[in-house]
Enzyme design. Structure first.
Site, PDB file in Angstrom:
ATOM      1  N   HIS A  56       0.838  -1.209   0.000  1.00  0.00           N
ATOM      2  CA  HIS A  56       0.000   0.000   0.000  1.00  0.00           C
ATOM      3  C   HIS A  56       0.868   1.252   0.000  1.00  0.00           C
ATOM      4  CE1 HIS A  56      -3.931   2.063   1.167  1.00  0.00           C
ATOM      5  NE2 HIS A  56      -3.032   3.031   1.077  1.00  0.00           N
ATOM      6  N   HIS A  58       1.317   5.309  -2.270  1.00  0.00           N
ATOM      7  CA  HIS A  58       0.759   6.262  -3.253  1.00  0.00           C
ATOM      8  C   HIS A  58       1.931   6.847  -4.042  1.00  0.00           C
ATOM      9  CE1 HIS A  58      -3.381   6.570  -1.394  1.00  0.00           C
ATOM     10  NE2 HIS A  58      -2.702   5.984  -0.425  1.00  0.00           N
ATOM     11  N   GLN A 151      -9.526   9.561  -4.993  1.00  0.00           N
ATOM     12  CA  GLN A 151      -9.187  10.320  -3.777  1.00  0.00           C
ATOM     13  C   GLN A 151     -10.305  11.262  -3.318  1.00  0.00           C
ATOM     14  OE1 GLN A 151      -5.908  10.683  -1.626  1.00  0.00           O
ATOM     15  NE2 GLN A 151      -7.854  11.103  -0.629  1.00  0.00           N
ATOM     16  N   HIS A 209      -9.706   2.085   0.395  1.00  0.00           N
ATOM     17  CA  HIS A 209      -9.432   2.884   1.596  1.00  0.00           C
ATOM     18  C   HIS A 209     -10.756   2.902   2.356  1.00  0.00           C
ATOM     19  CE1 HIS A 209      -5.830   4.254  -0.439  1.00  0.00           C
ATOM     20  NE2 HIS A 209      -5.494   5.023   0.575  1.00  0.00           N
ATOM     21  N   GLU A 212     -11.021   5.226   7.032  1.00  0.00           N
ATOM     22  CA  GLU A 212      -9.749   5.825   7.488  1.00  0.00           C
ATOM     23  C   GLU A 212     -10.082   7.092   8.276  1.00  0.00           C
ATOM     24  OE1 GLU A 212      -6.976   7.158   4.487  1.00  0.00           O
ATOM     25  OE2 GLU A 212      -5.314   7.236   5.918  1.00  0.00           O
ATOM     26  N   ASP A 308       2.337   3.413   2.896  1.00  0.00           N
ATOM     27  CA  ASP A 308       1.347   4.418   2.514  1.00  0.00           C
ATOM     28  C   ASP A 308       1.982   5.622   1.818  1.00  0.00           C
ATOM     29  OD1 ASP A 308      -1.272   5.191   2.193  1.00  0.00           O
ATOM     30  OD2 ASP A 308      -1.629   5.741   4.280  1.00  0.00           O
TER      31      ASP A 308
HETATM   32  N1  17E Z   1      -5.025   9.422   0.579  1.00  0.00           N
HETATM   33  C1  17E Z   1      -5.835   8.969   1.553  1.00  0.00           C
HETATM   34  O1  17E Z   1      -7.071   9.063   1.436  1.00  0.00           O
HETATM   35  N2  17E Z   1      -5.305   8.390   2.645  1.00  0.00           N
HETATM   36  C2  17E Z   1      -3.991   8.278   2.778  1.00  0.00           C
HETATM   37  N3  17E Z   1      -3.482   7.707   3.880  1.00  0.00           N
HETATM   38  C3  17E Z   1      -3.120   8.782   1.768  1.00  0.00           C
HETATM   39  C4  17E Z   1      -3.671   9.334   0.670  1.00  0.00           C
HETATM   40  C5  17E Z   1      -1.629   8.675   1.908  1.00  0.00           C
HETATM   41 FE   FE2 Z   2      -3.460   5.069   1.390  1.00  0.00          FE
END
Ligand code: 17E
Ligand code: FE2
Length: 411
Positions: A56, A58, A151, A209, A212, A308
């Site tokens: 994982h 980006h 995103q 995702h 989070e 990440d």
């Molecule tokens: N975008 C997101 O939604 N969550 C993350 N941890 C990162 C990017 C790095």
């Molecule tokens: Fe991520």
């Protein structure tokens, strides 16, 4: 090429591993330390393992921290805002240059398998097109899976659904999602139905995702797990982050675990990232902001660790070393007990490979690809305790990276 004097996880004694071109030809027990012929490698009694996996990351956002603005609050949500500013400046070449620099950092730490999320909430899909080229141009270094990652949302972003479909048509390998960021709970739920349909129709893997946030009301994991269960897709589905699970109450979590087990999905935790981004709305006591890694593992489900970010709007540090993430994760997740330590490398090797569906493309077995690492310690516990390194990385039967350990002189 032959690797002599190798210790293998789960086996006693020393072994000799023979590579024939790009495949493993033989793995045999050895009865004494063996002298090394020219062109062969000496593991010197240390571990030989399949390559580390970065499940994982980006790579489209990497190495952009502070461009143009720094994330001052340290929250996920400000990170998304700061990234939107940088995203407006993204070019094809800029993305390729940063991603390749980061891939070199990963390779220097023994990683050969990578799953990267790429932001597709961009009407031009510039980063995705760049990363599809990077995937081909770095095949000699890593196997790269690309996640179509929305995103700014699927339902909450203009043409979000069409952009996801286009990304898969262009060649992304994995369908992503971000239900906790959609404008409403209903949109979060419908985004999951949409992305699971898309994956089922195209045969793609899924990595969402999911939850989070520290918000204990964020319960999209149950939706994802149920969709995976009903469709029989669990082995192909991963839930990333699931940090809200660290804030769920135990009664709900106990019910949830039954569904999670039935679903067969995998989990990825990014412990350094989550300890940094979560807990930001607390004073004291302050939450750790991680999912229940130890409990998921003890329930017999598949869980692994990822980095990440490396120097991006969400996280300012990082150097490609997944062993640093393992060490931090074991601390944060209360996994420094002997039983956890002695198999801790599972969290950055076999478990990650399973989440990524690497199948027979991964593992130290005869007939599989000649990809492996020589480590600097004889077992998992000592590897973590000594803050060891991958000393040699072999890919397709050839040495890809060699690291010389620091030497110390004392009077
Ligand atoms: N975008 C997101 O939604 N969550 C993350 N941890 C990162 C990017 C790095
Ligand atoms: Fe991520």
């Amino acid at each position: 090429m032959i690797i002599h004097n190798a210790r293998l996880r789960g086996h006693d004694g020393l072994h000799r591993i023979t590579l024939n071109g790009a495949r493993i030809a033989a793995i045999e027990a050895q009865h004494a330390l063996h002298p090394i012929a020219e062109g062969d490698l000496d593991a010197a009694g240390n571990l030989v393992v399949p390559p580390f996996v970065e499940p994982h990351i980006h790579l489209d956002a990497t190495l952009t921290a502070g461009e143009p603005n720094w994330n001052m609050s340290g929250t996920l949500f400000e990170g998304i805002e700061r990234w939107a500013e940088r995203k407006a400046l993204v070019t094809h070449e800029d993305t390729k240059t940063r991603a390749k620099k980061t891939i070199d950092m990963l390779v220097d730490h023994g990683i050969q398998h990578v799953r990267t999320h790429v932001d597709v909430t961009d009407p031009t899909l510039a980063a995705l097109k760049a990363m599809l080229e990077v995937r081909e141009e770095t095949r000699h270094l890593i196997d790269l899976q690309i996640v179509a990652f929305p995103q700014e949302g699927i339902e909450s972003y203009a043409n979000g659904r069409a952009l996801m479909e286009q990304a898969i048509e262009l060649g992304a390998d994995v369908v992503g999602g971000i239900p906790h960021f959609e404008n409403t709970r209903d949109q979060g739920v419908s985004s999951i139905k949409f992305l699971m349909d898309l994956a089922e129709r195209t045969g793609c893997l899924v990595d969402v995702h999911c939850d989070e946030t520290d918000d204990p009301q964020s319960r999209f994991l149950e939706v994802l797990a149920e969709e995976a269960r009903v469709r029989g897709m669990g082995a192909r589905v991963t839930a990333s982050h699931t940090t809200a699970m660290g804030s769920y109450d135990n009664a709900y979590c106990s019910k949830l675990f039954r569904l999670l087990k039935m679903s067969g999905i995998s989990f990825i935790s990014c412990p350094t990232e989550s300890i940094h981004l979560q807990g930001r709305f607390d004073t004291y006591p302050k939450r750790r902001g991680l999912t229940r890694v130890a409990e998921i593992d003890r329930a017999g489900m598949n869980v692994c660790f990822g980095q990440d970010s490396i120097v991006d709007p969400w996280y300012p540090l990082g150097n490609g070393n997944i062993l640093r993430i393992l060490e931090a994760g074991l601390h944060i997740c209360h996994m420094l007990g002997y039983e956890d330590l002695k198999r801790s490398l599972d969290l950055i090797t076999d478990n990650s490979a399973r989440a990524l569906n690497l199948g027979e493309g991964y593992g130290l077995e005869v007939g599989r690809p000649a990809n492996l690492l020589i480590l600097s310690a004889p077992d998992d516990y000592e590897m973590v305790r000594s803050q060891g390194h991958a000393l040699v990385s072999v890919r397709h039967g050839k040495v890809l990276m060699r690291r010389t350990p620091a030497s110390i002189e004392r009077a």
